[in-house]
Design an enzyme around this catalytic site. Structure first.
Site, PDB file in Angstrom:
ATOM      1  CB  SER A 185      -0.873   0.020   1.260  1.00 42.58           C
ATOM      2  OG  SER A 185      -1.437   1.335   1.571  1.00 42.58           O
ATOM      3  CG  ASP A 200      -6.835   2.678  -7.739  1.00 46.80           C
ATOM      4  OD1 ASP A 200      -7.208   2.136  -6.676  1.00 46.80           O
ATOM      5  OD2 ASP A 200      -6.165   4.062  -7.488  1.00 46.80           O
TER       6      ASP A 200
HETATM    7  C1  S3P Z   1      -2.954   5.621  -3.764  1.00 48.50           C
HETATM    8  C2  S3P Z   1      -2.757   4.323  -3.320  1.00 48.50           C
HETATM    9  C3  S3P Z   1      -3.547   3.289  -3.626  1.00 48.50           C
HETATM   10  C4  S3P Z   1      -4.964   3.358  -4.437  1.00 48.50           C
HETATM   11  C5  S3P Z   1      -5.302   4.825  -4.319  1.00 48.50           C
HETATM   12  C6  S3P Z   1      -4.169   5.831  -4.439  1.00 48.50           C
HETATM   13  C7  S3P Z   1      -1.898   6.737  -3.439  1.00 48.50           C
HETATM   14  O1  S3P Z   1      -4.165   2.658  -2.445  1.00 48.50           O
HETATM   15  O2  S3P Z   1      -5.702   2.724  -4.618  1.00 48.50           O
HETATM   16  O3  S3P Z   1      -6.319   5.199  -5.422  1.00 48.50           O
HETATM   17  O4  S3P Z   1      -2.056   7.799  -4.124  1.00 48.50           O
HETATM   18  O5  S3P Z   1      -1.063   6.408  -2.563  1.00 48.50           O
HETATM   19  P1  S3P Z   1      -3.188   1.767  -1.331  1.00 48.50           P
HETATM   20  O6  S3P Z   1      -2.007   2.308  -1.234  1.00 48.50           O
HETATM   21  O7  S3P Z   1      -4.186   1.468  -0.162  1.00 48.50           O
HETATM   22  O8  S3P Z   1      -3.353   0.438  -2.304  1.00 48.50           O
END
Ligand code: S3P
Length: 443
Positions: A173, A326
């Site tokens: 993440s 996403d």
């Molecule tokens: C993001 C990380 C992702 C993604 C989100 C944007 C970011 O989430 O789904 O739309 O900008 O760091 P996760 O880090 O929880 O996977």
């Protein structure tokens, strides 16, 4: 958030044609406001995504003491307060629908000696926050939440003397990694994040852009070890936000599945940790041409040209998930119009997005006559080169489900209706108008 519910139908359309630019990247836009607020001096941002999610992050930065000002379309100025310089906000910070804004700001606040309350809409209130609070509490912050699992609303008391940690996130993440790095800015010594699967690296890149020392080393087959030297003085530097590849994926898939289409998307960011969908679509047989590949603000960008073509089913490996996390709902739409089975592996994290996106994607396809199954954390779509359509899709306050369903409707035999398009404005204001200008039929 505009609470007016706005249902819409997408109908089978003639060829989509045109050249267009999707809005600025959401991940970079959030980070430019937050890091701009942590520098000493003025940061100028161009191409900022002016969607509701990012606007809420801007409001939070203002409430924490930075001066954030719009000077033109997509043009913003941030006068920062410096690392650890946030002030206690007078009221709860409201992040609306945005997990990214909320989790990143939780991280930034965790390293400052201030107390702030974080809240959001009904969707954000269901999303897990314990995952960010655990490492931040190790660094010295204290969180209290009345909701189970540390969910919003929560109050965070930032650390007076944050301690650096070595942290291995239990899930891939970028939000989690970024929260720890942002808190680590205020800690002395080195804060280390060890990722088993590399996630988007916009925070690391932008920290360097503002003068911080960040070392990135490979870790195992797919991972990275990121080391931030704490307590830098961040110096302002201009930011140019490139077009968002996640937003581009909607007109791109529409261009592939609506017969006869030819679409050019300008200036799309091609950061390799974001382009898993493009790689997958190419494996499915899509011709996605990169025209005029160039650098913009430290990222590779290109104009992408797509033409409608026949697609075939493929298996998408689990290690690709962070680079296209996403994009699975819209890939599932493309897979419906492919011939053969597409198996998307390792989608556990989709269950905790703006909605349970795995369940919402399955429902979207089934309601529109597509044969789909879930096996463990895998999504399996049996494509037949067509979709019946005719379904009314529940979007569950999720912008990407709404846009995916509308894209599906443009190529389905019967119209696809969505219950509410209002949340599209969180990430892609003007989506429906843009698709209409290219020939999309909505009503
Ligand atoms: C993001 C990380 C992702 C993604 C989100 C944007 C970011 O989430 O789904 O739309 O900008 O760091 P996760 O880090 O929880 O996977």
């Amino acid at each position: 958030m505009d609470q007016n519910i706005a249902p819409l139908a997408a109908r089978r359309s003639g060829p989509l044609k045109g050249r267009t630019r999707v809005p600025g990247d959401k991940s970079i836009s959030h980070r430019s406001l937050i890091l701009g607020a942590l520098t000493v001096g003025q940061t100028r941002i161009t191409g900022l995504l002016e969607g509701e999610d990012v606007i809420n992050t801007g409001k939070a930065m203002r409430a924490l003491g930075a001066a954030v000002e719009r000077t033109g379309e997509g043009a913003w100025r941030v006068n920062g307060v410096g690392v650890a310089g946030f002030a206690t906000p007078a009221a709860p910070l409201d992040f609306g629908n945005s997990g990214t804004g909320c989790r990143l700001v939780i991280g930034a606040v965790a390293g400052c000696p201030v107390t702030a309350t974080f809240d959001g809409d009904a969707s954000l209130r269901t999303r897990p926050m314990r995952r960010v609070l655990d490492p931040l509490e190790r660094m010295g912050a204290r969180a209290s939440s009345v909701a189970e699992g540390g969910r919003l609303p929560l109050t965070l008391a930032g650390a007076r003397d944050p301690v650096p940690i070595v942290y291995e996130p239990p899930v891939a993440s970028a939000q989690l990694k970024s929260a720890v790095l942002l808190a680590g800015l205020a800690a002395p010594g080195e804060t280390v994040v060890i990722e088993q699967e590399a996630s988007r690296d916009h925070t690391e890149r932008m920290l360097r852009h503002f003068g911080a020392t960040v070392r990135v080393e490979n870790e195992g087959a797919h991972g990275r070890r990121i080391t931030l030297t704490g307590q830098p003085e961040l110096t302002p530097a201009p930011i140019t936000v490139p077009a968002d590849p996640s937003s581009a994926s909607f007109p791109l898939v529409a261009g592939l599945i609506v017969p006869g289409s030819e679409v050019i998307l300008e200036g799309v960011m091609l950061n390799p940790l974001r382009t898993g969908l493009f790689a997958t679509l190419r494996e499915m047989g899509a011709a996605i041409e990169e025209l005029d590949r160039r650098d913009e603000g430290g990222e590779d960008i290109a104009d992408l040209r797509v033409r409608a073509c026949a697609l075939r089913g493929v298996t998408v490996p689990p290690e690709r998930a962070p680079a296209m996390i996403d994009e699975y709902p819209v890939l599932a739409v493309a897979a419906s119009f492919a011939e053969g089975t597409t198996r998307m592996r390792g989608l556990k994290e989709l269950r905790v997005k703006e909605s349970d996106r795995l369940a919402a994607t399955v429902a979207m396809l089934r309601l529109n006559g597509v044969d789909v199954e879930v096996e463990g954390d895998d999504l399996i779509v049996h494509g037949r080169g067509r979709a019946g359509g005719g379904g009314l899709v529940a979007t569950h306050m999720d912008h990407r489900i709404a846009m995916s369903a509308l894209v599906m409707g443009l190529a389905s035999e019967q119209p696809v209706r969505v219950d509410d398009t209002a949340f599209i404005a969180t990430s892609f204001p003007g989506f429906v108008d843009m698709m209409r200008r290219m020939g999309g039929d909505f009503g």
